[in-house]
Design an enzyme around this catalytic site. Structure first.
Site, PDB file in Angstrom:
ATOM      1  N   SER A 111      -0.873 -34.883  49.604  1.00 52.12           N
ATOM      2  CA  SER A 111      -0.964 -33.754  50.278  1.00 52.12           C
ATOM      3  C   SER A 111      -1.853 -32.673  49.951  1.00 52.12           C
ATOM      4  CB  SER A 111       0.332 -33.374  50.741  1.00 52.12           C
ATOM      5  OG  SER A 111       0.645 -32.562  51.741  1.00 52.12           O
ATOM      6  N   GLU A 207       5.884 -16.388  48.976  1.00 56.45           N
ATOM      7  CA  GLU A 207       5.167 -15.466  49.435  1.00 56.45           C
ATOM      8  C   GLU A 207       3.684 -15.598  49.639  1.00 56.45           C
ATOM      9  OE1 GLU A 207       5.557 -12.381  52.140  1.00 56.45           O
ATOM     10  OE2 GLU A 207       7.203 -13.216  50.856  1.00 56.45           O
ATOM     11  N   HIS A 266       5.302 -39.314  55.013  1.00 54.97           N
ATOM     12  CA  HIS A 266       4.286 -38.630  54.658  1.00 54.97           C
ATOM     13  C   HIS A 266       4.496 -38.641  52.896  1.00 54.97           C
ATOM     14  CE1 HIS A 266       1.681 -35.321  53.790  1.00 54.97           C
ATOM     15  NE2 HIS A 266       2.702 -34.495  53.407  1.00 54.97           N
TER      16      HIS A 266
END
Length: 287
Positions: A111, A207, A266
């Protein structure tokens, strides 16, 4: 899971002053020697080196030689940084190779790690003998990704201070379930939940990842192809490598082979471990 210090994200003001510089990646290493270049395993967006440790161990047991598993920036035990891009993550891996005096490696990335591997191969083909991209292509995955929803759900998790690890995981699992419906995906996310002085926090820098999610879902623009062998190894039940991606794969990786592991989603190495290991070993150069 190896203990490590959790470093909280820097304030927003620091992000504005940041430039792209390499961070020193935390990593583990198994195996040694061998005639092949070392194999470097790069984990995905919500993972860490621990998620690929069983893969590393299995490959070494089957004669793979030296295998390294680093934590990406903003993940695991590696430093947090307000900068999150494939160019930056590629630079981090280059820095690790230089630090360990590795002149050339084989890259395997899942990924986000797959796109980091692709970026490094396209930027510095001299450093990459061959690469394996697991369930990701150089084409935008924003249309099929649920990652933004996952991040929102993770940020919303509330756990009282002082509860046990098992209770904290159960509470987090229950709060994630309405958004993250597949149990195996929730368990994957929960590997990032850690205890810091009696308070449970996410080890990832959510964040920074949230701020740069659009970059992570896309791929940098490159014009010169990577000349070495490449394997794009997808799960047959995953949408992340589709036939519409083939032209761009062939443009950037003209020696690429595209394969699918039947019945895998996945997280290919978790869903079909033995089939995954076999496919990787079959692609590696002869010793």
């Amino acid at each position: 899971m190896l203990p490590c210090r959790v470093r909280l994200p820097p304030p927003a003001a620091a992000a504005a002053r940041s430039v792209v510089t390499a961070v020193s990646l935390s990593h583990t290493e198994v195996g040694s020697g061998g005639a092949r270049p070392p194999l470097v395993l790069l984990h995905g967006l919500f993972g860490s080196r621990n998620n690929l440790q069983s893969v590393a161990n299995a490959l070494v047991r089957r004669g793979c030689g030296r295998v390294l598993t680093p934590d990406a920036r903003n993940h695991g035990c590696s430093p947090h940084s307000p900068v999150m891009s494939y160019e930056a993550m590629s630079l981090d891996v280059q820095h690790l190779l230089h630090r360990l005096r590795i002149p050339q490696c084989i890259l395997l990335g899942h990924s986000m790690g797959g796109r980091t591997a692709m970026t490094l191969a396209l930027q510095r083909p001299d450093l990459v003998e061959r690469l394996i991209s697991v369930d990701i292509s150089p084409v935008s995955s924003a249309p099929v990704s649920e990652f933004s929803d996952y991040i929102t759900a993770m940020k919303a998790v509330k756990i009282p201070d002082g509860v046990s690890r098992s209770a904290a995981r159960q509470l987090a699992d229950e709060q994630l379930r309405p958004v993250v419906q597949l149990p195996q995906i929730r368990q994957y996310l929960l590997t990032n939940l850690v205890d810091v002085q009696g308070r449970y926090v996410w080890r990832m820098n959510l964040e920074a990842i949230s701020n740069h999610l659009a970059d992570i879902m896309n791929f940098p623009v490159f014009h010169k192809p990577y000349p070495g062998p490449a394997l794009f190894l997808g799960g047959s039940m995953s949408p992340y490598i589709s036939s519409k991606d083939y032209p761009e794969i062939r443009r950037l990786f003209p020696k690429a082979d595209v394969q699918y592991i039947e019945g895998a989603g996945h997280i290919v190495h978790q869903d079909k471990f033995e089939e995954f290991i076999t496919a990787v070993l079959n692609f590696l150069p002869p010793p």
